[in-house]
Enzyme design. Structure first.
Site, PDB file in Angstrom:
ATOM      1  N   ASN A  60      30.832 -11.736 -19.568  1.00  0.00           N
ATOM      2  CA  ASN A  60      31.228 -12.983 -18.919  1.00  0.00           C
ATOM      3  C   ASN A  60      31.248 -14.080 -19.985  1.00  0.00           C
ATOM      4  OD1 ASN A  60      31.092 -11.564 -16.500  1.00  0.00           O
ATOM      5  ND2 ASN A  60      29.002 -12.184 -16.117  1.00  0.00           N
TER       6      ASN A  60
ATOM      7  N   HIS B  62      24.034 -16.326 -24.157  1.00  0.00           N
ATOM      8  CA  HIS B  62      23.855 -15.456 -25.326  1.00  0.00           C
ATOM      9  C   HIS B  62      24.790 -14.286 -25.080  1.00  0.00           C
ATOM     10  CE1 HIS B  62      20.948 -13.694 -28.475  1.00  0.00           C
ATOM     11  NE2 HIS B  62      21.838 -12.727 -28.259  1.00  0.00           N
TER      12      HIS B  62
ATOM     13  N   HIS C 152      21.765 -14.921 -32.364  1.00  0.00           N
ATOM     14  CA  HIS C 152      22.233 -15.726 -31.233  1.00  0.00           C
ATOM     15  C   HIS C 152      23.695 -16.125 -31.433  1.00  0.00           C
ATOM     16  CE1 HIS C 152      21.885 -18.318 -27.740  1.00  0.00           C
ATOM     17  NE2 HIS C 152      22.679 -19.145 -28.409  1.00  0.00           N
TER      18      HIS C 152
ATOM     19  N   HIS D 293      27.562  -5.961 -20.320  1.00  0.00           N
ATOM     20  CA  HIS D 293      26.961  -5.192 -19.238  1.00  0.00           C
ATOM     21  C   HIS D 293      27.505  -3.767 -19.328  1.00  0.00           C
ATOM     22  CE1 HIS D 293      25.680  -8.780 -16.811  1.00  0.00           C
ATOM     23  NE2 HIS D 293      26.643  -9.329 -17.530  1.00  0.00           N
TER      24      HIS D 293
ATOM     25  N   ASP E  30      18.816  -4.405 -17.172  1.00  0.00           N
ATOM     26  CA  ASP E  30      18.955  -5.675 -16.454  1.00  0.00           C
ATOM     27  C   ASP E  30      17.871  -5.745 -15.377  1.00  0.00           C
ATOM     28  OD1 ASP E  30      19.971  -7.671 -14.464  1.00  0.00           O
ATOM     29  OD2 ASP E  30      21.685  -7.706 -15.824  1.00  0.00           O
TER      30      ASP E  30
ATOM     31  N   GLY F 100      31.408 -16.899 -15.111  1.00  0.00           N
ATOM     32  CA  GLY F 100      30.197 -16.367 -14.506  1.00  0.00           C
ATOM     33  C   GLY F 100      29.064 -16.090 -15.476  1.00  0.00           C
TER      34      GLY F 100
ATOM     35  N   HIS G  19      26.474 -11.070 -24.344  1.00  0.00           N
ATOM     36  CA  HIS G  19      25.943  -9.795 -23.869  1.00  0.00           C
ATOM     37  C   HIS G  19      27.030  -9.028 -23.137  1.00  0.00           C
ATOM     38  CE1 HIS G  19      25.173 -12.698 -20.606  1.00  0.00           C
ATOM     39  NE2 HIS G  19      25.192 -11.679 -19.761  1.00  0.00           N
TER      40      HIS G  19
ATOM     41  N   CYS H  26      16.992 -14.380 -26.848  1.00  0.00           N
ATOM     42  CA  CYS H  26      16.375 -14.516 -28.176  1.00  0.00           C
ATOM     43  C   CYS H  26      14.878 -14.247 -28.090  1.00  0.00           C
ATOM     44  CB  CYS H  26      16.645 -15.898 -28.757  1.00  0.00           C
ATOM     45  SG  CYS H  26      18.356 -16.148 -29.284  1.00  0.00           S
TER      46      CYS H  26
END
Length: 115
Positions: free
Chosen positions: A86, A97, A46, A101, A30, A92, A99, A7
């Site tokens: 995850n 928040h 969020h 990958h 990342d 994991g 997300h 955020c």
């Protein structure tokens, strides 16, 4: 959420290397990549995790996956890539928040390792 690092990135309080942005989604590199391309795609709103999405979030979820596809295209991931999320401590999830990958730029094993 004021203590959420993602955020704070959305709010511009913490710098990030942004690779994609629209009105609902932000994608940035990342800081601990596991591959040559490792981008996080997040909703600007969020949401703790995929498990916490609600009925009515389908448009946002579609926007997140479309952004992941756009990131892969922009990053030149023509030979394949991975998109994953995850969920919860046992899954994991480190940052609470939602997300995704986007990982690629090298051959990936059948078993994902997202660090």
């Amino acid at each position: 959420m004021m203590d959420c690092i993602f955020c704070k990135i959305v709010a511009g309080q913490i710098p990030a290397t942004v690779v994609y942005e629209d009105d609902q989604v932000l994608a940035f590199r990342d800081i601990n990549p596991v591959a040559p391309v490792h981008v996080l795609v997040i909703p600007k709103r969020h949401i703790v995790s995929l498990q916490e999405t609600q009925t009515g979030d389908e448009e946002l979820l579609g926007a997140l996956l479309a952004a992941a596809r756009q990131v892969a295209q922009t990053e030149g991931l023509t030979c394949g890539y991975r998109v994953s999320t995850n969920i919860g401590d046992d899954g994991g999830q480190v940052v609470k928040h939602l997300h995704f990958h986007v990982i690629g730029g090298r051959p990936l094993s059948a078993t994902p390792s997202l660090g």
